[in-house]
Motif scaffolding. Sequence first.
Motif, PDB file in Angstrom:
ATOM      1  N   ASP A 103     -12.918  -6.727  -4.289  1.00 26.70           N
ATOM      2  CA  ASP A 103     -11.540  -6.423  -4.702  1.00 26.70           C
ATOM      3  C   ASP A 103     -11.166  -4.989  -4.347  1.00 26.70           C
ATOM      4  O   ASP A 103     -10.083  -4.727  -3.817  1.00 26.70           O
ATOM      5  N   ASN A 104     -12.066  -4.049  -4.614  1.00 27.54           N
ATOM      6  CA  ASN A 104     -11.793  -2.647  -4.288  1.00 27.54           C
ATOM      7  C   ASN A 104     -11.688  -2.428  -2.781  1.00 27.54           C
ATOM      8  O   ASN A 104     -10.857  -1.656  -2.318  1.00 27.54           O
ATOM      9  N   THR A 105     -12.550  -3.118  -2.037  1.00 25.80           N
ATOM     10  CA  THR A 105     -12.477  -3.013  -0.574  1.00 25.80           C
ATOM     11  C   THR A 105     -11.134  -3.518  -0.085  1.00 25.80           C
ATOM     12  O   THR A 105     -10.506  -2.912   0.782  1.00 25.80           O
ATOM     13  N   PHE A 106     -10.674  -4.623  -0.677  1.00 22.84           N
ATOM     14  CA  PHE A 106      -9.402  -5.172  -0.221  1.00 22.84           C
ATOM     15  C   PHE A 106      -8.220  -4.309  -0.643  1.00 22.84           C
ATOM     16  O   PHE A 106      -7.204  -4.249   0.048  1.00 22.84           O
ATOM     17  N   LYS A 107      -8.339  -3.604  -1.750  1.00 24.61           N
ATOM     18  CA  LYS A 107      -7.291  -2.629  -2.120  1.00 24.61           C
ATOM     19  C   LYS A 107      -7.184  -1.564  -1.035  1.00 24.61           C
ATOM     20  O   LYS A 107      -6.094  -1.164  -0.637  1.00 24.61           O
ATOM     21  N   PHE A 108      -8.324  -1.119  -0.545  1.00 23.93           N
ATOM     22  CA  PHE A 108      -8.344  -0.113   0.517  1.00 23.93           C
ATOM     23  C   PHE A 108      -7.757  -0.685   1.804  1.00 23.93           C
ATOM     24  O   PHE A 108      -6.998  -0.019   2.507  1.00 23.93           O
TER      25      PHE A 108
ATOM     26  N   GLU B 176      -3.272  -1.044   5.720  1.00 26.33           N
ATOM     27  CA  GLU B 176      -2.202  -1.832   6.333  1.00 26.33           C
ATOM     28  C   GLU B 176      -0.843  -1.227   6.019  1.00 26.33           C
ATOM     29  O   GLU B 176       0.052  -1.209   6.864  1.00 26.33           O
ATOM     30  N   GLY B 177      -0.687  -0.705   4.800  1.00 27.03           N
ATOM     31  CA  GLY B 177       0.563  -0.027   4.432  1.00 27.03           C
ATOM     32  C   GLY B 177       0.783   1.223   5.266  1.00 27.03           C
ATOM     33  O   GLY B 177       1.901   1.493   5.728  1.00 27.03           O
ATOM     34  N   LEU B 178      -0.288   1.982   5.471  1.00 27.85           N
ATOM     35  CA  LEU B 178      -0.184   3.179   6.302  1.00 27.85           C
ATOM     36  C   LEU B 178       0.167   2.811   7.738  1.00 27.85           C
ATOM     37  O   LEU B 178       0.976   3.482   8.391  1.00 27.85           O
TER      38      LEU B 178
ATOM     39  N   THR C 247       3.787   2.018   7.875  1.00 20.90           N
ATOM     40  CA  THR C 247       4.555   3.269   7.811  1.00 20.90           C
ATOM     41  C   THR C 247       4.576   3.951   9.171  1.00 20.90           C
ATOM     42  O   THR C 247       5.618   4.446   9.612  1.00 20.90           O
ATOM     43  N   CYS C 248       3.442   3.982   9.853  1.00 22.86           N
ATOM     44  CA  CYS C 248       3.375   4.574  11.191  1.00 22.86           C
ATOM     45  C   CYS C 248       4.280   3.814  12.159  1.00 22.86           C
ATOM     46  O   CYS C 248       4.976   4.429  12.970  1.00 22.86           O
ATOM     47  N   ASP C 249       4.265   2.485  12.060  1.00 28.55           N
ATOM     48  CA  ASP C 249       5.106   1.661  12.932  1.00 28.55           C
ATOM     49  C   ASP C 249       6.586   1.967  12.691  1.00 28.55           C
ATOM     50  O   ASP C 249       7.357   2.146  13.640  1.00 28.55           O
ATOM     51  N   GLU C 250       6.973   2.059  11.419  1.00 32.03           N
ATOM     52  CA  GLU C 250       8.372   2.371  11.081  1.00 32.03           C
ATOM     53  C   GLU C 250       8.748   3.770  11.564  1.00 32.03           C
ATOM     54  O   GLU C 250       9.847   3.987  12.068  1.00 32.03           O
TER      55      GLU C 250
END
Length: 166
Positions: free
Chosen positions: A46-51, A56-58, A61-64
């Motif tokens: 679960d913690n790995t997937f949070k990371f 993926e969010g970062l 953000t880079c794509d945007e």
Amino acid sequence: MSTTAIALAADYNKLQQLLETSEELTPEMIADTLESIEGMLEEKLDNTFKFIRNLEGLSKTCDEEAKRLADRKRSFENQAKHLRQYVLSCLLAAGLDKLKTPVNTFTARKGVASVVIDNVELLPDELVDVQMISAPDKKAIKEALESGVEVPGAHIEIGSRSLQVR
């Protein structure tokens, strides 16, 4: 016991193998140990997937930001294009083909000849490059192979396993 997720998974697997061969462990001991390892493994995954979601969010953000910067670049390029046209208009309005300043030399160049094709069909064959593009229809090939039809030069290959998380 280990603390990394992969080590916990390996410990869990070893314990399951040990259960198959050992007669000394009581059902309570087995259940407690499996539950403990499974709980730690769940927490690690679960913690790995949070990371992973954070990464993926970062990435998003880079794509945007890249799109925003591309739009800004396009805006600067358009401004420069319009200002160049303005400078040319000023030269032409003043009746000048050339103007030297201490910093720049402005020249209203003559137009460059370019070919405009009105109708490709009317052009002689020797003046037209013919390009042929062939691409296999993978969907149709897959359907044929899956229905038992032999397709020379093609086969179905199963890819590697992948992770699905809901």
